[in-house]
Design a protein around this motif. Structure first.
Motif, PDB file in Angstrom:
ATOM      1  N   MET A 142       0.607   4.026  -2.937  1.00 36.89           N
ATOM      2  CA  MET A 142       0.347   5.441  -2.667  1.00 36.89           C
ATOM      3  C   MET A 142       1.430   6.319  -3.290  1.00 36.89           C
ATOM      4  N   GLY A 143       2.688   5.888  -3.241  1.00 37.99           N
ATOM      5  CA  GLY A 143       3.762   6.651  -3.864  1.00 37.99           C
ATOM      6  C   GLY A 143       3.587   6.743  -5.368  1.00 37.99           C
ATOM      7  N   SER A 145       0.829  -1.212   0.000  1.00 39.11           N
ATOM      8  CA  SER A 145       0.000   0.000   0.000  1.00 39.11           C
ATOM      9  C   SER A 145       0.863   1.261   0.000  1.00 39.11           C
ATOM     10  N   ASN A 177      -0.390  11.464 -10.125  1.00 42.52           N
ATOM     11  CA  ASN A 177      -1.217  12.658  -9.915  1.00 42.52           C
ATOM     12  C   ASN A 177      -0.406  13.928 -10.162  1.00 42.52           C
ATOM     13  N   THR A 178       0.831  13.981  -9.672  1.00 45.14           N
ATOM     14  CA  THR A 178       1.694  15.143  -9.892  1.00 45.14           C
ATOM     15  C   THR A 178       1.983  15.322 -11.381  1.00 45.14           C
ATOM     16  N   ASN A 179       2.233  14.223 -12.087  1.00 44.55           N
ATOM     17  CA  ASN A 179       2.492  14.314 -13.525  1.00 44.55           C
ATOM     18  C   ASN A 179       1.265  14.798 -14.287  1.00 44.55           C
ATOM     19  N   TYR A 205       0.720   6.420  -7.034  1.00 48.82           N
ATOM     20  CA  TYR A 205      -0.460   7.248  -7.284  1.00 48.82           C
ATOM     21  C   TYR A 205      -0.118   8.731  -7.155  1.00 48.82           C
ATOM     22  N   SER A 206       0.654   9.083  -6.144  1.00 49.69           N
ATOM     23  CA  SER A 206       1.046  10.475  -5.945  1.00 49.69           C
ATOM     24  C   SER A 206       1.902  10.955  -7.111  1.00 49.69           C
ATOM     25  N   TRP A 207       2.812  10.123  -7.595  1.00 48.91           N
ATOM     26  CA  TRP A 207       3.669  10.488  -8.716  1.00 48.91           C
ATOM     27  C   TRP A 207       2.839  10.694  -9.983  1.00 48.91           C
TER      28      TRP A 207
END
Length: 142
Positions: A24-25, A20, A31-33, A27-29
């Protein structure tokens, strides 16, 4: 006693926590892109609008018209021009008075998408107009 093979509850929980955190890492990457990609698209679109507006303003006589608005690609462009340097007589490379007078204007462009200000842009533009006719020495008017 027989030994059973498999995961204990603690091992399964640790594996889920590690998975998990990695998810999450990632997904965050992603989303930032996506946010960065959206910003790049907005900048590219506004650059197209600004370049189109600048080409259109080259056709405007800034001596008589100092503000206005027009539409470009779904944007409302509002512009204003202020004379920065007073009009001067142009000179040839030899120092003689040239055919053109020159002025320097500060132009401000405000780009509106709907009712929201998308961006504002300022630049300086040198403007010229032909103030004198070309005449050769010794030319007599017939």
């Amino acid at each position: 006693m027989t030994s059973e093979r498999g995961f204990t509850l603690i091992e399964a929980i640790v594996a889920l926590v590690i998975f998990s955190m990695a998810a999450m890492g990632i997904y965050s990457w992603i989303n930032t892109n996506l946010i960065s990609l959206n910003r790049v698209a907005v900048v590219a679109e506004s650059e197209f609008v600004v370049n189109s507006a600048l080409e259109r303003l080259k056709l405007v006589d800034l001596r008589t018209e100092t503000q206005g608005s027009f539409d470009v690609a779904g944007y409302q462009v509002q512009w204003r021009a202020e004379l920065v340097e007073p009009w001067k007589q142009g000179r040839t490379p030899q120092g003689a008075i040239g055919l053109y007078d020159l002025g320097l204007y500060n132009l401000t462009l405000d780009l509106f998408k709907g009712d929201r200000l998308a961006t504002s842009y300022q630049y300086r533009q040198a403007v010229y107009h032909q103030a004198r006719e070309f005449k050769l020495e010794g030319d007599d008017d017939f």
